[in-house]
Design an enzyme around this catalytic site. Structure first.
Site, PDB file in Angstrom:
ATOM      1  N   GLY A  35      48.514  77.963  60.816  1.00 51.98           N
ATOM      2  CA  GLY A  35      48.711  78.657  62.094  1.00 51.98           C
ATOM      3  C   GLY A  35      49.251  80.048  61.816  1.00 51.98           C
ATOM      4  O   GLY A  35      49.639  80.378  60.694  1.00 51.98           O
ATOM      5  N   LEU A  36      49.276  80.832  62.873  1.00 54.48           N
ATOM      6  CA  LEU A  36      49.740  82.221  62.760  1.00 54.48           C
ATOM      7  C   LEU A  36      51.213  82.279  62.362  1.00 54.48           C
ATOM      8  O   LEU A  36      51.952  81.291  62.519  1.00 54.48           O
ATOM      9  CB  LEU A  36      49.567  82.924  64.117  1.00 54.48           C
ATOM     10  CG  LEU A  36      48.129  83.105  64.619  1.00 54.48           C
ATOM     11  CD1 LEU A  36      48.160  83.612  66.067  1.00 54.48           C
ATOM     12  CD2 LEU A  36      47.354  84.064  63.721  1.00 54.48           C
ATOM     13  N   SER A 109      47.536  79.974  55.680  1.00 57.39           N
ATOM     14  CA  SER A 109      46.215  79.539  55.169  1.00 57.39           C
ATOM     15  C   SER A 109      45.108  79.942  56.141  1.00 57.39           C
ATOM     16  O   SER A 109      44.506  79.090  56.781  1.00 57.39           O
ATOM     17  CB  SER A 109      46.203  78.047  54.861  1.00 57.39           C
ATOM     18  OG  SER A 109      46.842  77.262  55.829  1.00 57.39           O
TER      19      SER A 109
HETATM   20  N1  LIG Z   1      50.892  90.756  55.982  1.00 54.72           N
HETATM   21  C1  LIG Z   1      51.406  89.564  56.265  1.00 54.72           C
HETATM   22  N2  LIG Z   1      50.668  88.653  56.945  1.00 54.72           N
HETATM   23  C2  LIG Z   1      51.198  87.455  57.227  1.00 54.72           C
HETATM   24  N3  LIG Z   1      52.443  87.044  56.867  1.00 54.72           N
HETATM   25  C3  LIG Z   1      53.211  87.916  56.172  1.00 54.72           C
HETATM   26  C4  LIG Z   1      52.730  89.204  55.852  1.00 54.72           C
HETATM   27  N4  LIG Z   1      53.701  89.843  55.155  1.00 54.72           N
HETATM   28  C5  LIG Z   1      54.735  89.006  55.042  1.00 54.72           C
HETATM   29  N5  LIG Z   1      54.444  87.838  55.656  1.00 54.72           N
HETATM   30  C6  LIG Z   1      55.356  86.673  55.621  1.00 54.72           C
HETATM   31  O1  LIG Z   1      54.743  85.764  54.702  1.00 54.72           O
HETATM   32  C7  LIG Z   1      54.559  84.499  55.291  1.00 54.72           C
HETATM   33  C8  LIG Z   1      53.105  84.003  55.126  1.00 54.72           C
HETATM   34  O2  LIG Z   1      52.902  83.569  53.822  1.00 54.72           O
HETATM   35  P1  LIG Z   1      51.775  82.493  53.532  1.00 54.72           P
HETATM   36  O3  LIG Z   1      51.870  82.197  52.091  1.00 54.72           O
HETATM   37  O4  LIG Z   1      51.912  81.372  54.479  1.00 54.72           O
HETATM   38  O5  LIG Z   1      50.444  83.312  53.868  1.00 54.72           O
HETATM   39  S1  LIG Z   1      48.946  82.976  53.480  1.00 54.72           S
HETATM   40  O6  LIG Z   1      48.748  81.529  53.685  1.00 54.72           O
HETATM   41  O7  LIG Z   1      48.741  83.336  52.072  1.00 54.72           O
HETATM   42  O8  LIG Z   1      48.117  83.795  54.386  1.00 54.72           O
HETATM   43  C9  LIG Z   1      54.820  84.652  56.763  1.00 54.72           C
HETATM   44  O9  LIG Z   1      55.597  83.507  57.074  1.00 54.72           O
HETATM   45  P2  LIG Z   1      55.409  82.670  58.411  1.00 54.72           P
HETATM   46  O10 LIG Z   1      55.896  83.605  59.478  1.00 54.72           O
HETATM   47  O11 LIG Z   1      56.319  81.510  58.181  1.00 54.72           O
HETATM   48  O12 LIG Z   1      53.992  82.266  58.575  1.00 54.72           O
HETATM   49  C10 LIG Z   1      55.577  85.950  56.908  1.00 54.72           C
HETATM   50  O13 LIG Z   1      56.951  85.693  56.977  1.00 54.72           O
HETATM   51  N1  LIG Z   2      57.376  73.865  70.465  1.00 57.22           N
HETATM   52  C1  LIG Z   2      57.731  74.638  69.443  1.00 57.22           C
HETATM   53  N2  LIG Z   2      57.311  74.338  68.200  1.00 57.22           N
HETATM   54  C2  LIG Z   2      57.663  75.116  67.155  1.00 57.22           C
HETATM   55  N3  LIG Z   2      58.436  76.228  67.227  1.00 57.22           N
HETATM   56  C3  LIG Z   2      58.894  76.573  68.453  1.00 57.22           C
HETATM   57  C4  LIG Z   2      58.547  75.802  69.588  1.00 57.22           C
HETATM   58  N4  LIG Z   2      59.121  76.379  70.651  1.00 57.22           N
HETATM   59  C5  LIG Z   2      59.789  77.456  70.185  1.00 57.22           C
HETATM   60  N5  LIG Z   2      59.665  77.562  68.854  1.00 57.22           N
HETATM   61  C6  LIG Z   2      60.292  78.633  68.028  1.00 57.22           C
HETATM   62  O1  LIG Z   2      59.259  79.408  67.437  1.00 57.22           O
HETATM   63  C7  LIG Z   2      59.677  79.901  66.154  1.00 57.22           C
HETATM   64  C8  LIG Z   2      58.650  79.472  65.117  1.00 57.22           C
HETATM   65  O2  LIG Z   2      59.004  80.025  63.868  1.00 57.22           O
HETATM   66  P1  LIG Z   2      58.551  79.392  62.495  1.00 57.22           P
HETATM   67  O3  LIG Z   2      58.717  77.910  62.537  1.00 57.22           O
HETATM   68  O4  LIG Z   2      59.240  80.154  61.425  1.00 57.22           O
HETATM   69  O5  LIG Z   2      56.982  79.697  62.513  1.00 57.22           O
HETATM   70  P2  LIG Z   2      56.001  79.860  61.267  1.00 57.22           P
HETATM   71  O6  LIG Z   2      56.522  78.994  60.160  1.00 57.22           O
HETATM   72  O7  LIG Z   2      54.667  79.401  61.784  1.00 57.22           O
HETATM   73  O8  LIG Z   2      56.020  81.318  60.926  1.00 57.22           O
HETATM   74  C9  LIG Z   2      61.050  79.309  65.878  1.00 57.22           C
HETATM   75  O9  LIG Z   2      62.023  80.261  66.222  1.00 57.22           O
HETATM   76  C10 LIG Z   2      61.108  78.113  66.849  1.00 57.22           C
HETATM   77  O10 LIG Z   2      62.410  77.775  67.248  1.00 57.22           O
END
Ligand SMILES: Nc1ncnc2c1ncn2[C@@H]1O[C@H](COP(=O)(O)OS(=O)(=O)O)[C@@H](OP(=O)(O)O)[C@H]1O
Ligand SMILES: Nc1ncnc2c1ncn2[C@@H]1O[C@H](COP(=O)(O)OP(=O)(O)O)[C@@H](O)[C@H]1O
EC number: 2.7.1.25
Length: 201
Positions: A35-36, A109
């Protein structure tokens, strides 16, 4: 990846994956969260892991940010680096499944082809794609790390959903919509899938 190791031979282990799984009284699998950024992968994966742990399941969680501090610290966010990131995680996930664990991976991913590659590495039923489906507007409102703000300001490039692609999963085993469910409800949806399909008792 180019295979550089020659003259190596695969060793079959005396203790099998099935024997390890039987000892743990569970069906090993790889819960592949996708996911995003900000969609809730880490939050939901941790909540599921906590429930499973309380129920005495044997689990491990590989999280994007953490793995990028160590094993994948040499990789950035170009398409090429993301592909390599997921390739390594898939291999590690496969090893954890082989060890009898219920392993979770929480990585953006973004490419369907890479998620399919991870699926193909495992045996049928072992790979469970979990789509953490949250509209980008909500991810951006949450912005737990302030990254969307930086990406909109042009301070981060190749940011997923803004100037880097995210392929919406074609047919995930579990489709979790976080916008209209609490964290606990999302986690229970996943635990319930594991129960119904015999991964845990
Ligand atoms: N350019 C860019 N795009 C997306 N995300 C970014 C970027 N730069 C840093 N980050 C941080 O890195 C986390 C994503 O790493 P991943 O290893 O999950 O990415 S990927 O699967 O290789 O696309 C992602 O974590 P999550 O927010 O938990 O998804 C971000 O914190
Ligand atoms: N139903 C929900 N499921 C997951 N996260 C939620 C939900 N509602 C609110 N949130 C908030 O959204 C944010 C998600 O962040 P995070 O788990 O780090 O996302 P990711 O790992 O996809 O980047 C957290 O601050 C979490 O508390």
């Amino acid at each position: 990846m180019t295979q550089k190791t020659e003259n190596t031979v695969w060793h079959a282990h005396l203790v099998t994956k099935n024997e390890r799984a039987q000892l743990k009284n569970q069906q090993p699998c790889l819960l592949w969260y996708t996911g995003l950024s900000g969609s809730g992968k880490s939050t939901v994966a941790n909540a599921v892991d906590d429930i499973l742990f309380q129920r005495k399941a044997h689990t491990y969680l590989l999280d994007g940010d953490n793995v990028r501090h160590g094993l994948n610290g040499d990789l950035g966010f170009s398409d090429e680096d993301r592909i390599e990131n997921i390739r390594r995680i898939s291999q590690v996930g496969k090893l954890f499944v082989d060890s009898g664990l219920i392993c979770s991976t929480a990585f953006i991913s973004p490419f369907q082809s890479d998620r399919d590659m991870a699926r193909d590495m495992l045996e049928p039923g072992e790979f469970i794609e979990v789509f953490i489906d949250t509209p980008i507007e909500i991810c951006e409102q949450r912005d737990p790390k302030g990254l969307y703000k930086m990406a909109r300001a042009g301070e981060i490039k190749d940011f997923t959903g803004i100037d880097s692609t995210y392929d919406v999963p074609a047919s995930p085993e579990i489709h979790v919509k976080t916008a209209n469910q609490s964290i606990e409800q999302c986690a229970l949806q996943i635990v319930s899938y594991l129960e119904k399909n015999g991964y845990i008792n």
